[in-house]
Design a protein around this motif. Structure first.
Motif, PDB file in Angstrom:
ATOM      1  N   TYR A 216       1.022  -1.129   0.141  1.00 56.21           N
ATOM      2  CA  TYR A 216      -0.058  -0.084   0.230  1.00 56.21           C
ATOM      3  C   TYR A 216       0.585   1.235  -0.242  1.00 56.21           C
ATOM      4  O   TYR A 216       1.000   2.161  -0.834  1.00 56.21           O
TER       5      TYR A 216
ATOM      6  N   ASP B 140      -4.410  12.183  -3.191  1.00 54.41           N
ATOM      7  CA  ASP B 140      -5.594  12.330  -2.397  1.00 54.41           C
ATOM      8  C   ASP B 140      -5.954  10.449  -2.283  1.00 54.41           C
ATOM      9  O   ASP B 140      -5.950  10.452  -1.372  1.00 54.41           O
ATOM     10  N   ASP B 141      -5.190   9.940  -3.515  1.00 58.79           N
ATOM     11  CA  ASP B 141      -5.023   8.156  -3.738  1.00 58.79           C
ATOM     12  C   ASP B 141      -3.745   7.777  -3.115  1.00 58.79           C
ATOM     13  O   ASP B 141      -3.597   6.942  -2.278  1.00 58.79           O
TER      14      ASP B 141
ATOM     15  N   GLU C  48      -4.680   8.202   0.502  1.00 63.46           N
ATOM     16  CA  GLU C  48      -5.571   6.964   1.126  1.00 63.46           C
ATOM     17  C   GLU C  48      -4.756   5.556   0.688  1.00 63.46           C
ATOM     18  O   GLU C  48      -5.482   4.420   1.787  1.00 63.46           O
ATOM     19  N   ASP C  49      -3.505   5.393   0.391  1.00 62.85           N
ATOM     20  CA  ASP C  49      -3.171   4.247   0.119  1.00 62.85           C
ATOM     21  C   ASP C  49      -2.598   4.304   1.665  1.00 62.85           C
ATOM     22  O   ASP C  49      -1.996   3.215   2.174  1.00 62.85           O
TER      23      ASP C  49
ATOM     24  N   THR D  22      -2.565   5.065   4.598  1.00 62.99           N
ATOM     25  CA  THR D  22      -3.702   5.450   5.205  1.00 62.99           C
ATOM     26  C   THR D  22      -4.108   4.383   5.464  1.00 62.99           C
ATOM     27  O   THR D  22      -3.615   3.348   6.083  1.00 62.99           O
ATOM     28  N   ASN D  23      -3.966   3.530   4.211  1.00 58.85           N
ATOM     29  CA  ASN D  23      -4.484   1.299   4.557  1.00 58.85           C
ATOM     30  C   ASN D  23      -3.207   0.894   4.951  1.00 58.85           C
ATOM     31  O   ASN D  23      -3.204   0.134   5.526  1.00 58.85           O
TER      32      ASN D  23
ATOM     33  N   ARG E 250       2.612   9.947   3.805  1.00 59.59           N
ATOM     34  CA  ARG E 250       1.258  10.397   3.837  1.00 59.59           C
ATOM     35  C   ARG E 250       1.257  11.961   4.666  1.00 59.59           C
ATOM     36  O   ARG E 250       0.711  13.494   3.619  1.00 59.59           O
TER      37      ARG E 250
END
Length: 438
Positions: free
Chosen positions: A241, A255-256, A259-260, A262-263, A278
């Motif tokens: 990720y 933004d993607d 999100e990655d 964060t995962n 991040r």
């Protein structure tokens, strides 16, 4: 000297049990009851050996036979209850494993092992669930303990490999899976794990290669495919990720990327690299509060000079973001030249001058007057090299003794356009104005 004496076999079985050699003890206990089926202690010892080795059903049969011979035997009654309890724990554990409730399986196996301390099957199931829960040192300890007694135990080899696999030591994990398959070629779990490990390693390496070559689109696809191989491999998936987040940041899909990352930290909340990635994306998207939070997390974990500076920079940008954005007010870039700042002021000042909106509603006049004042304030700061430097560095301008609330926007306007009589607004039709210089 006396091979037909049941009590001798019974006594030797009891001694072997005390030594923890239950499989050998079971042979002697069985021989004792073959020689004398009415030997109650022989049946009790046979049942105890079966139970210790995890064969609760066979243990029940032995204890039942002891009770047939002596229905008041308290030991037989208690051991019969224990054997039934083990069967119940085993049944619950099997259902919970299917539900992937691994904590409950560990609980059931711990209870069962109190009565069946020599049962490798229960230990292996517990170890496998510990691995699935991410408790790798505990799982490895259990598996290694079995391998010390039986180095060819395929299940224990599989669990050792599983722990390494989930700790992202994929090459070493494959070695254990291969060894387990040598001992038991039909070991289904080892076969699946080995296949997944090899596929995951190959996809990750291909993704890394594509990234280094600058082929970000291909790298994204390969990391995505790798993430679909095994959702249970938390540590490797966290890295995947984060890697994909790096690819997205290169593709400016911020933004993607966030999100990655964060995962990634959801899977591994100690993963510093994901927090740093991040945080940088938050900085690039001007989400400074979130960036500060991530950098604080990193600095609390690893107090390095680099991390301290990153946190300091984010805190500065957060402080700057809470002030008025003079560049935005004038509509210029942060690298705008002196001439560009002057042109922008001319345009915005004329656009928001109160005289231009004298015929508007009181609400509109008030709003335009506010904007006119802000434009003057922005120009005052950005046209002065010293003040501009302080503003850009995040220093408070009031520290210089300048209170921005005291200045007069009209004086700035008059000075810029050449003093009194230098210009005037005149109506050229309903709602239209033009200005002329004197």
């Amino acid at each position: 000297m006396c091979p037909k004496n049941a009590s001798y076999y019974g006594n030797r079985a009891a001694t072997l049990m005390m030594l923890g050699r239950f499989r050998e003890a079971l042979g002697d206990a069985q021989q004792s009851v073959r020689l004398d089926d009415s030997f109650v202690r022989g049946h009790l010892r046979e049942g105890k050996c079966h139970l210790s080795l995890g064969n609760a059903m066979a243990a029940c049969r032995s204890f039942q036979r002891a009770l047939e011979l002596d229905h008041k035997n308290a030991q037989a009654q208690q051991e019969f209850k224990n054997a039934n309890a083990v069967m119940e724990y085993e049944k619950i554990a099997e259902m919970d494993f299917e539900k992937r409730d691994f904590r409950k399986v560990v609980f059931c196996m711990d209870r069962a092992l109190e009565f069946a301390p020599a049962c490798h099957r229960f230990k292996i199931l517990k170890a496998e669930c510990l691995a699935m829960l991410g408790r790798y040192p505990e799982a490895q300890f259990v598996a290694s303990d079995i391998l010390r007694m039986d180095s060819t135990n395929a299940d224990a080899l599989y669990v050792r490999g599983l722990c390494l696999y989930y700790e992202d030591c994929i090459e070493k994990a494959v070695q254990f899976f291969v060894q387990a398959l040598r001992m038991a070629p039909d070991h289904e779990k080892a076969c699946i794990a080995c296949r997944n490990a090899k596929a995951l390693k190959a996809k990750k390496e291909d993704g890394n290669k594509a990234f280094k070559e600058g082929n970000y689109k291909l790298a994204y696809e390969l990391y995505t495919e790798a993430l679909g191989i095994d959702p249970n491999n938390i540590k490797t998936n966290a890295k995947l990720y984060c890697n994909r987040g790096t690819v997205n940041s290169k593709l400016r899909k911020l933004d993607d990327a966030i999100e990655d990352c964060t995962n990634a930290v959801k899977l591994d909340d100690t993963y510093i690299k994901a927090y740093l990635r991040r945080a940088q994306c938050y900085m690039d998207t001007e989400q400074f509060e979130e960036a500060v939070r991530d950098y604080e997390k990193v600095y609390q974990t690893e107090k390095t000079k680099e991390h301290k500076q990153l946190l300091k920079n984010a805190q500065l940008e957060l402080k700057k973001s809470k002030r008025k954005d003079y560049y935005k007010i004038l509509g210029v870039d942060k690298n705008a030249s002196e001439d560009e700042i002057k042109k922008a002021y001319r345009k915005r000042a004329l656009m928001h001058h109160p005289d231009r909106h004298s015929g508007a509603s009181a609400e509109v006049q008030k709003e335009e007057e506010k904007k006119f004042k802000e434009v003057g304030e922005a120009f005052t700061i950005l046209s002065d090299p010293k003040k501009k430097t302080r503003y850009d560095s995040g220093q408070d301008l009031d520290e210089e003794g300048m209170n921005m609330g005291d200045f007069d926007a009209n004086n700035i306007f008059k000075a810029f356009f050449g003093g009194p009589g230098g210009f005037s607004f005149e109506a050229s039709g309903p709602g239209n104005f033009f200005f002329q210089f004197g």
